[in-house]
Design a protein around this motif. Structure first.
Motif, short mmCIF file in Angstrom:
data_model
loop_
_atom_site.label_atom_id
_atom_site.label_comp_id
_atom_site.label_asym_id
_atom_site.label_seq_id
_atom_site.Cartn_x
_atom_site.Cartn_y
_atom_site.Cartn_z
N VAL A 1 79.81 -7.99 -15.99
CA VAL A 1 79.32 -7.10 -17.05
C VAL A 1 79.45 -5.62 -16.68
N MET A 2 79.89 -5.30 -15.47
CA MET A 2 79.94 -3.90 -15.06
C MET A 2 81.09 -3.17 -15.75
N ASP A 3 80.91 -1.87 -15.90
CA ASP A 3 81.92 -0.99 -16.49
C ASP A 3 82.70 -0.35 -15.35
N VAL A 4 84.01 -0.56 -15.33
CA VAL A 4 84.83 -0.02 -14.23
C VAL A 4 85.69 1.16 -14.69
N ASP A 5 85.61 1.53 -15.97
CA ASP A 5 86.46 2.59 -16.51
C ASP A 5 85.72 3.89 -16.76
N LEU A 6 84.54 4.03 -16.15
CA LEU A 6 83.78 5.26 -16.36
C LEU A 6 84.48 6.46 -15.70
N PRO A 7 84.36 7.64 -16.31
CA PRO A 7 84.81 8.84 -15.60
C PRO A 7 83.90 9.08 -14.40
N VAL A 8 84.45 9.63 -13.34
CA VAL A 8 83.67 9.90 -12.14
C VAL A 8 83.74 11.39 -11.83
N ALA A 9 82.74 11.85 -11.08
CA ALA A 9 82.69 13.26 -10.66
C ALA A 9 82.57 13.32 -9.15
N HIS A 10 82.68 14.52 -8.63
CA HIS A 10 82.48 14.77 -7.20
C HIS A 10 81.33 15.75 -7.05
N PRO A 11 80.74 15.85 -5.88
CA PRO A 11 79.56 16.74 -5.73
C PRO A 11 79.79 18.16 -6.20
N ASP A 12 81.02 18.67 -6.11
CA ASP A 12 81.28 20.06 -6.51
C ASP A 12 81.83 20.18 -7.93
N THR A 13 81.81 19.07 -8.70
CA THR A 13 82.27 19.14 -10.09
C THR A 13 81.32 20.01 -10.90
N PRO A 14 81.82 21.02 -11.63
CA PRO A 14 80.93 21.89 -12.41
C PRO A 14 80.22 21.11 -13.53
N VAL A 15 79.00 21.53 -13.82
CA VAL A 15 78.26 20.91 -14.92
C VAL A 15 79.01 21.09 -16.24
N ALA A 16 79.75 22.19 -16.37
CA ALA A 16 80.52 22.42 -17.60
C ALA A 16 81.50 21.30 -17.87
N ALA A 17 82.00 20.66 -16.80
CA ALA A 17 82.93 19.55 -16.98
C ALA A 17 82.21 18.26 -17.35
N LEU A 18 80.91 18.16 -17.04
CA LEU A 18 80.14 16.95 -17.35
C LEU A 18 79.60 16.97 -18.78
N LEU A 19 79.41 18.16 -19.34
CA LEU A 19 78.82 18.27 -20.68
C LEU A 19 79.57 17.45 -21.72
N PRO A 20 80.90 17.62 -21.88
CA PRO A 20 81.58 16.85 -22.92
C PRO A 20 81.57 15.35 -22.66
N LEU A 21 81.55 14.95 -21.38
CA LEU A 21 81.55 13.52 -21.05
C LEU A 21 80.25 12.86 -21.48
N LEU A 22 79.13 13.49 -21.16
CA LEU A 22 77.83 12.88 -21.43
C LEU A 22 77.36 13.12 -22.86
N ALA A 23 77.94 14.10 -23.54
CA ALA A 23 77.58 14.31 -24.94
C ALA A 23 78.24 13.28 -25.84
N ASP A 24 79.34 12.69 -25.36
CA ASP A 24 80.02 11.65 -26.12
C ASP A 24 79.21 10.36 -26.03
N GLY A 25 79.03 9.68 -27.17
CA GLY A 25 78.21 8.47 -27.17
C GLY A 25 78.75 7.34 -26.32
N GLY A 26 80.03 7.43 -25.89
CA GLY A 26 80.61 6.34 -25.12
C GLY A 26 80.31 6.40 -23.64
N CYS A 27 79.62 7.44 -23.16
CA CYS A 27 79.36 7.58 -21.73
C CYS A 27 77.91 7.99 -21.51
N ASP A 28 77.12 7.14 -20.86
CA ASP A 28 75.70 7.41 -20.62
C ASP A 28 75.41 7.94 -19.23
N ALA A 29 76.35 7.75 -18.29
CA ALA A 29 76.13 8.18 -16.92
C ALA A 29 77.48 8.39 -16.24
N VAL A 30 77.53 9.35 -15.33
CA VAL A 30 78.75 9.64 -14.58
C VAL A 30 78.46 9.49 -13.09
#
Length: 378
Positions: free
Chosen positions: A305-334
């Protein structure tokens, strides 16, 4: 003057280069394989070994151009089912009518293509390869006299419909939207712009982009741009500053019962899945577990049941890059990875909390002297 002229020359030279962004290798392969499958299906049905003037089952060159649009540019308004089928059939009818009534070759060609373009625009069915359909009819008087208006049915309509069907199935299989999205009365959060469909349509018409972009895709682009701009207006936070670090992880063979127990015990909505050697392999979401347990096939472990196609980030990934990912209803966590190992996870709650803190701090500090830009609000 010479400097200005040199700048103009350089700009003119650059305008001759590629106008579209570079495509990814995956997109190039996806489009190429799709085109191969589409032409294979059309060729198999239309018997590409020759021209059959009895049944009209033969290949025509415009199908190659239609294939490029529906597989390489599936989001283009010009590639959608209505213009692909209706534009092609309409142009075939126009081409046949002109060919049956005009004998002079040059006049026949220019009339067929010109009238086909006019008819397509009038019917909101502009499809560039359809101009070649009218041209094909005008250049093939023997075939047109043998088939008559049946030319519009076979090969034209049959080939266009087959390509649309293959593109639809292939698009879903490769996670591309075809046909393209329609404007929703209740759009997803990133697309809630405060603009109506009529207003977005007016913007496209005003800038003469109606043939290049759909209303729903314009809404998505504006929403994504606003989110990106909001990220730039915040302080330079990175994923390490906002991620949750107290992770509860599970193994690939963790049973559904244990997963349900952990969700209930800790109140989480997602659980990272870690292999025996510590590598991150995916995330189990509570909603996916509930859906799987309610289905006909009971999952054996987290790996089912796990999701293996999630986008991933790195510790230095800017929050600006996470905003569009998590605002989309298809992604709840990165998940946040350091190499192959997970070091944290950024959820929608984490992001909202971080932005709320920044807003409160900005309100307490007051406006920066000389800066009249508004403070982003939630």
């Amino acid at each position: 003057m010479s400097t200005r002229r040199a700048v103009s020359v350089r700009a003119a030279i650059r305008s001759l280069g590629p106008a579209s962004p570079a495509g990814t290798p995956w997109e190039a392969v996806r489009a190429g394989v799709g085109a191969l499958l589409g032409m294979a299906v059309v060729g198999a049905v239309l018997v590409c070994s020759g021209v059959d003037l009895t049944t009209g089952l033969y290949m025509i060159a415009p199908f190659g151009a239609t294939t490029v649009l529906v597989f390489a540019a599936p989001s283009s308004p010009l590639a959608q089912p209505w213009p692909t089928v209706v534009g092609s059939v309409l142009s075939a009818v126009v081409g046949v009518a002109v060919t049956l009534t005009v004998s002079q070759p040059l006049l026949r060609v220019v009339l067929a293509v010109g009238l086909a373009v006019t008819a397509m625009i009038a019917c909101r069915a502009v499809h560039p390869p359809a101009g070649a359909v009218a041209l094909t009819a005008a250049l093939s008087p023997d075939a047109v006299h043998a088939l008559g208006f049946r030319f519009a049915l076979a090969p034209v309509a049959v080939g266009a419909v087959l390509l649309v069907l293959v593109a639809t199935v292939y698009g879903r299989a490769t996670r591309r939207h075809y046909p393209f999205r329609q404007f929703a009365d209740e759009p997803r959060p990133p697309e809630r712009l405060g603009l109506t469909e009529d207003e977005l349509t007016d913007i496209l018409a005003r800038y003469r982009q109606s043939l290049n972009l759909g209303v729903a895709d314009l809404a998505r682009l504006i929403g994504a741009a606003e989110l990106q701009a909001a990220g730039h207006r915040t302080d330079p936070l990175d994923a390490a500053s906002v991620m949750s670090r107290d992770l509860i992880t599970v193994a690939p063979d963790t049973t559904p019962e244990r997963l349900a127990q952990l969700f209930g015990e800790y109140g989480f909505t997602s659980l990272p899945v870690i292999a025996d050697d510590g590598r991150y392999v995916g995330v189990v979401f509570q909603i996916h577990l509930i859906t799987a347990l309610g289905g006909h096939r009971t999952p054996i472990g987290a790996v089912d049941v796990m999701d293996v196609d999630l986008p991933v980030a790195h510790p230095d990934t800017p929050v600006a890059a996470l905003l569009p990912l998590l605002a989309d209803g298809g992604c709840d966590a990165v998940p946040v990875l350091d190499g192959d190992h997970i070091v944290g996870i950024v959820t929608q709650t984490d992001l909202i909390t971080a932005l709320a803190r920044q807003t409160l701090r900005a309100d307490e500090a007051g406006p920066v002297p000389g800066d009249e830009s508004p403070v982003p609000s939630l």
